[in-house]
Scaffold this motif. Structure first.
Motif, PDB file in Angstrom:
ATOM      1  N   GLN A  23      12.477   1.439  -0.211  1.00 14.86           N
ATOM      2  CA  GLN A  23      13.763   2.042  -0.534  1.00 14.86           C
ATOM      3  C   GLN A  23      14.108   3.075   0.532  1.00 14.86           C
ATOM      4  O   GLN A  23      13.695   4.236   0.443  1.00 14.86           O
ATOM      5  CB  GLN A  23      13.698   2.670  -1.932  1.00 14.86           C
ATOM      6  N   GLU A  28      10.881   5.833   0.155  1.00 18.02           N
ATOM      7  CA  GLU A  28       9.685   5.585  -0.640  1.00 18.02           C
ATOM      8  C   GLU A  28       9.521   4.089  -0.895  1.00 18.02           C
ATOM      9  O   GLU A  28      10.477   3.318  -0.816  1.00 18.02           O
ATOM     10  CB  GLU A  28       9.732   6.346  -1.965  1.00 18.02           C
ATOM     11  N   LEU A  30       8.520   1.317  -3.662  1.00 18.19           N
ATOM     12  CA  LEU A  30       8.361   1.018  -5.080  1.00 18.19           C
ATOM     13  C   LEU A  30       7.417  -0.168  -5.160  1.00 18.19           C
ATOM     14  O   LEU A  30       7.623  -1.173  -4.468  1.00 18.19           O
ATOM     15  CB  LEU A  30       9.708   0.653  -5.711  1.00 18.19           C
ATOM     16  N   THR A  40       5.944   4.786  -7.297  1.00 18.44           N
ATOM     17  CA  THR A  40       6.664   4.981  -6.045  1.00 18.44           C
ATOM     18  C   THR A  40       5.792   5.862  -5.155  1.00 18.44           C
ATOM     19  O   THR A  40       5.108   6.764  -5.644  1.00 18.44           O
ATOM     20  CB  THR A  40       8.040   5.651  -6.249  1.00 18.44           C
TER      21      THR A  40
END
Length: 129
Positions: A23, A28, A30, A40
């Motif tokens: 993301q 981060e 996931l 995450t």
């Protein structure tokens, strides 16, 4: 001699990732597993906890933690066999192999690991920025 529950636990397959989503807007990763667990992991933590000689050291030598990684990005990632992921960071680092169990561990321990990382940086007079 092993108890039945120890044998059963040892024979269970480790949780398998069902989704990996980088993301970018949140910086981060996931990750979701087939047992329903999800976590995450900030890119910064992935970078500074990379399981590579650069971050872990050689033999007993513990190098200083990588500094100035608060804004590190991820350029891409590719599977390594069926057991790990190689992540390519925008600072050129790409030698760490993140096993599925290690990614789960990082997700579960991200708060304590970030605290240890920032504490060590402070101790050594280094900065995240």
């Amino acid at each position: 001699r092993y108890r039945r529950d120890q044998v059963m636990a040892a024979s269970k397959a480790p949780p398998w990732p069902t989704e990996l989503r980088f993301q970018k807007d949140r910086a981060e990763l996931l990750i979701r597993f087939d047992d329903g667990h999800e976590a995450t992991i900030p890119y910064e933590l992935l970078r500074v906890e990379s399981p590579s000689a650069e971050t872990k050291g050689h033999g007993g030598d513990r190098p200083p933690p990588p500094a100035k990684k608060r804004k590190v990005g991820v350029l891409g990632a590719e599977p390594v066999g069926r057991y790990a992921l190689r992540i390519r960071f925008d600072d050129g680092h790409d030698t760490g192999l993140f096993t599925w169990s290690y990614l789960r561990e990082l997700g579960d321990e991200k708060i304590s690991r970030m605290a240890a990382y920032t504490g060590r940086l402070k101790e050594l007079g280094l900065s995240r920025d």
